[in-house]
Design an enzyme around this catalytic site. Structure first.
Site, PDB file in Angstrom:
ATOM      1  N   ASP A  13       0.876  -1.158   0.000  1.00  0.00           N
ATOM      2  CA  ASP A  13       0.000   0.000   0.000  1.00  0.00           C
ATOM      3  C   ASP A  13       0.929   1.228   0.000  1.00  0.00           C
ATOM      4  OD1 ASP A  13      -2.300   1.679   0.536  1.00  0.00           O
ATOM      5  OD2 ASP A  13      -1.550   1.799   2.592  1.00  0.00           O
ATOM      6  N   LEU A  14       0.425   2.382  -0.421  1.00  0.00           N
ATOM      7  CA  LEU A  14       1.303   3.561  -0.483  1.00  0.00           C
ATOM      8  C   LEU A  14       1.190   4.440   0.769  1.00  0.00           C
ATOM      9  CD1 LEU A  14       3.273   5.281  -2.260  1.00  0.00           C
ATOM     10  CD2 LEU A  14       1.255   6.530  -3.015  1.00  0.00           C
ATOM     11  N   ASP A  15       0.004   5.070   0.938  1.00  0.00           N
ATOM     12  CA  ASP A  15      -0.188   6.029   2.037  1.00  0.00           C
ATOM     13  C   ASP A  15      -0.106   5.326   3.392  1.00  0.00           C
ATOM     14  OD1 ASP A  15      -0.895   8.486   0.484  1.00  0.00           O
ATOM     15  OD2 ASP A  15      -2.602   7.278  -0.154  1.00  0.00           O
ATOM     16  N   THR A  71       1.891  10.288   4.336  1.00  0.00           N
ATOM     17  CA  THR A  71       0.910  11.238   3.797  1.00  0.00           C
ATOM     18  C   THR A  71      -0.428  11.196   4.533  1.00  0.00           C
ATOM     19  OG1 THR A  71       0.446   9.482   2.237  1.00  0.00           O
ATOM     20  CG2 THR A  71       1.768  11.316   1.415  1.00  0.00           C
ATOM     21  N   LYS A 108      -8.757   5.670   6.364  1.00  0.00           N
ATOM     22  CA  LYS A 108      -7.558   5.046   5.783  1.00  0.00           C
ATOM     23  C   LYS A 108      -7.937   3.947   4.797  1.00  0.00           C
ATOM     24  CE  LYS A 108      -4.432   5.748   9.690  1.00  0.00           C
ATOM     25  NZ  LYS A 108      -3.761   5.056  10.801  1.00  0.00           N
ATOM     26  N   GLY A 109      -7.319   3.981   3.634  1.00  0.00           N
ATOM     27  CA  GLY A 109      -7.440   2.877   2.684  1.00  0.00           C
ATOM     28  C   GLY A 109      -8.588   2.978   1.693  1.00  0.00           C
ATOM     29  N   ARG A 159     -11.329   8.222  -2.477  1.00  0.00           N
ATOM     30  CA  ARG A 159     -11.647   9.630  -2.196  1.00  0.00           C
ATOM     31  C   ARG A 159     -13.158   9.828  -2.035  1.00  0.00           C
ATOM     32  NH1 ARG A 159      -9.429  13.415  -6.689  1.00  0.00           N
ATOM     33  NH2 ARG A 159      -7.656  12.037  -6.266  1.00  0.00           N
ATOM     34  N   SER A 198      -2.494   0.722  -4.383  1.00  0.00           N
ATOM     35  CA  SER A 198      -3.002   1.857  -3.592  1.00  0.00           C
ATOM     36  C   SER A 198      -4.382   2.305  -4.048  1.00  0.00           C
ATOM     37  CB  SER A 198      -2.025   3.034  -3.749  1.00  0.00           C
ATOM     38  OG  SER A 198      -2.578   4.225  -3.241  1.00  0.00           O
ATOM     39  N   ALA A 199      -5.171   2.823  -3.108  1.00  0.00           N
ATOM     40  CA  ALA A 199      -6.489   3.371  -3.448  1.00  0.00           C
ATOM     41  C   ALA A 199      -6.371   4.767  -4.053  1.00  0.00           C
ATOM     42  CB  ALA A 199      -7.353   3.442  -2.191  1.00  0.00           C
ATOM     43  N   SER A 200      -5.199   5.365  -3.885  1.00  0.00           N
ATOM     44  CA  SER A 200      -5.047   6.772  -4.279  1.00  0.00           C
ATOM     45  C   SER A 200      -4.907   6.961  -5.781  1.00  0.00           C
ATOM     46  CB  SER A 200      -3.811   7.353  -3.594  1.00  0.00           C
ATOM     47  OG  SER A 200      -3.570   8.660  -4.066  1.00  0.00           O
ATOM     48  N   LYS A 201      -5.529   8.037  -6.269  1.00  0.00           N
ATOM     49  CA  LYS A 201      -5.345   8.406  -7.678  1.00  0.00           C
ATOM     50  C   LYS A 201      -4.105   9.282  -7.843  1.00  0.00           C
ATOM     51  CE  LYS A 201     -10.053   7.779  -9.143  1.00  0.00           C
ATOM     52  NZ  LYS A 201     -11.262   8.294  -9.750  1.00  0.00           N
ATOM     53  N   ASN A 202      -3.473   9.608  -6.722  1.00  0.00           N
ATOM     54  CA  ASN A 202      -2.262  10.442  -6.760  1.00  0.00           C
ATOM     55  C   ASN A 202      -0.986   9.628  -6.567  1.00  0.00           C
ATOM     56  OD1 ASN A 202      -3.513  13.146  -6.906  1.00  0.00           O
ATOM     57  ND2 ASN A 202      -4.365  12.593  -4.916  1.00  0.00           N
ATOM     58  N   LYS A 206     -10.702  -0.789  -2.009  1.00  0.00           N
ATOM     59  CA  LYS A 206     -10.598  -1.585  -0.781  1.00  0.00           C
ATOM     60  C   LYS A 206     -11.829  -1.286   0.093  1.00  0.00           C
ATOM     61  CE  LYS A 206      -5.634  -0.808  -1.085  1.00  0.00           C
ATOM     62  NZ  LYS A 206      -4.455  -0.108  -0.548  1.00  0.00           N
ATOM     63  N   GLU A 260       0.077  -3.374   4.565  1.00  0.00           N
ATOM     64  CA  GLU A 260      -1.062  -2.456   4.692  1.00  0.00           C
ATOM     65  C   GLU A 260      -1.117  -1.788   6.054  1.00  0.00           C
ATOM     66  OE1 GLU A 260      -3.660  -0.854   3.860  1.00  0.00           O
ATOM     67  OE2 GLU A 260      -3.939  -1.421   1.785  1.00  0.00           O
ATOM     68  N   ASP A 261      -1.538  -0.511   6.082  1.00  0.00           N
ATOM     69  CA  ASP A 261      -1.714   0.166   7.377  1.00  0.00           C
ATOM     70  C   ASP A 261      -3.191   0.373   7.720  1.00  0.00           C
ATOM     71  OD1 ASP A 261      -2.130   2.172   5.358  1.00  0.00           O
ATOM     72  OD2 ASP A 261      -1.938   3.691   6.932  1.00  0.00           O
TER      73      ASP A 261
HETATM   74  C1  BG6 Z   1      -5.684   5.914   0.296  1.00  0.00           C
HETATM   75  C2  BG6 Z   1      -5.661   6.708   1.576  1.00  0.00           C
HETATM   76  O1  BG6 Z   1      -4.415   5.372   0.057  1.00  0.00           O
HETATM   77  O2  BG6 Z   1      -6.061   6.714  -0.803  1.00  0.00           O
HETATM   78  C3  BG6 Z   1      -6.980   7.439   1.775  1.00  0.00           C
HETATM   79  O3  BG6 Z   1      -5.430   5.852   2.668  1.00  0.00           O
HETATM   80  C4  BG6 Z   1      -7.286   8.279   0.542  1.00  0.00           C
HETATM   81  O4  BG6 Z   1      -6.894   8.261   2.919  1.00  0.00           O
HETATM   82  C5  BG6 Z   1      -7.325   7.361  -0.673  1.00  0.00           C
HETATM   83  O5  BG6 Z   1      -8.541   8.939   0.680  1.00  0.00           O
HETATM   84  C6  BG6 Z   1      -7.643   8.105  -1.967  1.00  0.00           C
HETATM   85  O6  BG6 Z   1      -6.598   8.986  -2.249  1.00  0.00           O
HETATM   86  P1  BG6 Z   1      -6.648  10.106  -3.378  1.00  0.00           P
HETATM   87  O7  BG6 Z   1      -5.222  10.600  -3.429  1.00  0.00           O
HETATM   88  O8  BG6 Z   1      -7.084   9.452  -4.651  1.00  0.00           O
HETATM   89  O9  BG6 Z   1      -7.621  11.144  -2.927  1.00  0.00           O
HETATM   90 MG    MG Z   2      -2.633   3.152   3.643  1.00  0.00          MG
END
Ligand code: BG6
Ligand code: MG
Length: 215
Positions: A7-9, A15, A43-44, A47, A112-116, A143, A167-168
Site C-alpha cells: 500500500d502507499l499512504d 501522507t 484510511k485505505g 476519495r 493503492s487506493a489513491s489516484k495520486n 478496498k 497495509e496500514d
Molecule cells: C488511500 C488513503 O491510500 O487513498 C486514503 O489511505 C485516501 O486516505 C485514498 O482517501 C484516496 O486517495 P486520493 O489521493 O485518490 O484522494
Molecule cells: Mg494506507
C-alpha cells in the site's frame, strides 16, 4: 514467496496526516468540525467513499455535482500540501527494506487506493523500485475489495498465495485477505487485528525476516 505488494499512504509514504488535514479543512469549510474518531476509518478507502463518511459525520446531504466539487476541493488542498515534498515523505526504514526486497529477488508492486500514487512517487527517489504500480485509476472497486491487489499480482505474474501485502488500514487488510494474500499490518496490533503479523513500521526488518516469519 515471489512478491511484495505495498500500500502507499501510511506504508511507503508519510501522507496520512496530509489527507486528514485536507478533510478537516473541507469539513470546516462546510461548517463543522471533523471528529478525529473518523481518522482510522478514512484510511485505505477511495476519495469518494471518504467524502461520503465525512459528509455523513457532518449530517450533510449533497447533490452528485456538489460531491464532485467537494472532492476536487479536498484534492486541491491535499496536492497543495504535497507541493514541496521529496524523499522526506518516504517513511523511516522503507528505502532499506526495498533494497532488502530486491536482494531477496522478490518482485515489488504498489497497490493503492489513491489516484495520486504516481504523482507522489515521482517526487521521490524510490519510484523506479517498483515493477508495477496499480492505484485508484486502475480499479472499479476500491478496498475492502481486493481488485487493486489482484491486478498488481496479475501484472507481476504471481499468484495471491505467492505474494505478501503490506497495509496500514483495516480495509486494506480485509482486501488482502479476501484476495488470498498473506498480510503484514503496519501500525498498531490493537487496530490491525486481521493481519497475519503486525509491525510498527519497516525499520529494523528485512524482506528475508518477513518471509521467514510467514512461512
Ligand atoms: C488511500 C488513503 O491510500 O487513498 C486514503 O489511505 C485516501 O486516505 C485514498 O482517501 C484516496 O486517495 P486520493 O489521493 O485518490 O484522494
Ligand atoms: Mg494506507
Amino acid at each position: 514467496m515471489k512478491a511484495f505488494i505495498f500500500d502507499l499512504d501510511g506504508v511507503i509514504v508519510d501522507t496520512v496526516q496530509y489527507h486528514y488535514e485536507s478533510w478537516v479543512k473541507l469539513a470546516s469549510s462546510l461548517g463543522f468540525q471533523l471528529n478525529p474518531i473518523i481518522q482510522e476509518k478514512l484510511k485505505g478507502i477511495s476519495r469518494m467513499a471518504s467524502l461520503d463518511l465525512v459528509l455523513a459525520q457532518g449530517g450533510i446531504t449533497a447533490t452528485p455535482e456538489q460531491k464532485v466539487e467537494y472532492a476536487k476541493q479536498k484534492n486541491d488542498w491535499y496536492l497543495e500540501s504535497l507541493s514541496s515534498v521529496n524523499d522526506n515523505v518516504v517513511l523511516p526504514g522503507v528505502k532499506e527494506f526495498l533494497i532488502s526486497t530486491k536482494e531477496a529477488k522478490l518482485k515489488m508492486a504498489i497497490g493503492s487506493a489513491s489516484k495520486n500514487a504516481k504523482t507522489i512517487l515521482a517526487k521521490t527517489s524510490i519510484y523506479k523500485s517498483f515493477d508495477t504500480i496499480k492505484d485508484g485509476n486502475d480499479v472499479k472497486n476500491s478496498k475492502p475489495d481486493p481488485e487493486v491487489f489482484l491486478k498488481a499480482a496479475k501484472s507481476l505474474k504471481v499468484k495471491p498465495s505467492e505474494a505478501v501485502v503490506f497495509e496500514d488500514s483495516e480495509k486494506g487488510i480485509i482486501a488482502a485477505k479476501a484476495g488470498g494474500f498473506m498480510c503484514v499490518g503496519i501500525g498498531s496490533s490493537d487496530v490491525l487485528t486481521d493481519a497475519d503479523i503486525v509491525m510498527e513500521d519497516l525499520t529494523h526488518i528485512s524482506a528475508e525476516m518477513i518471509v521467514r516469519l510467514l512461512s
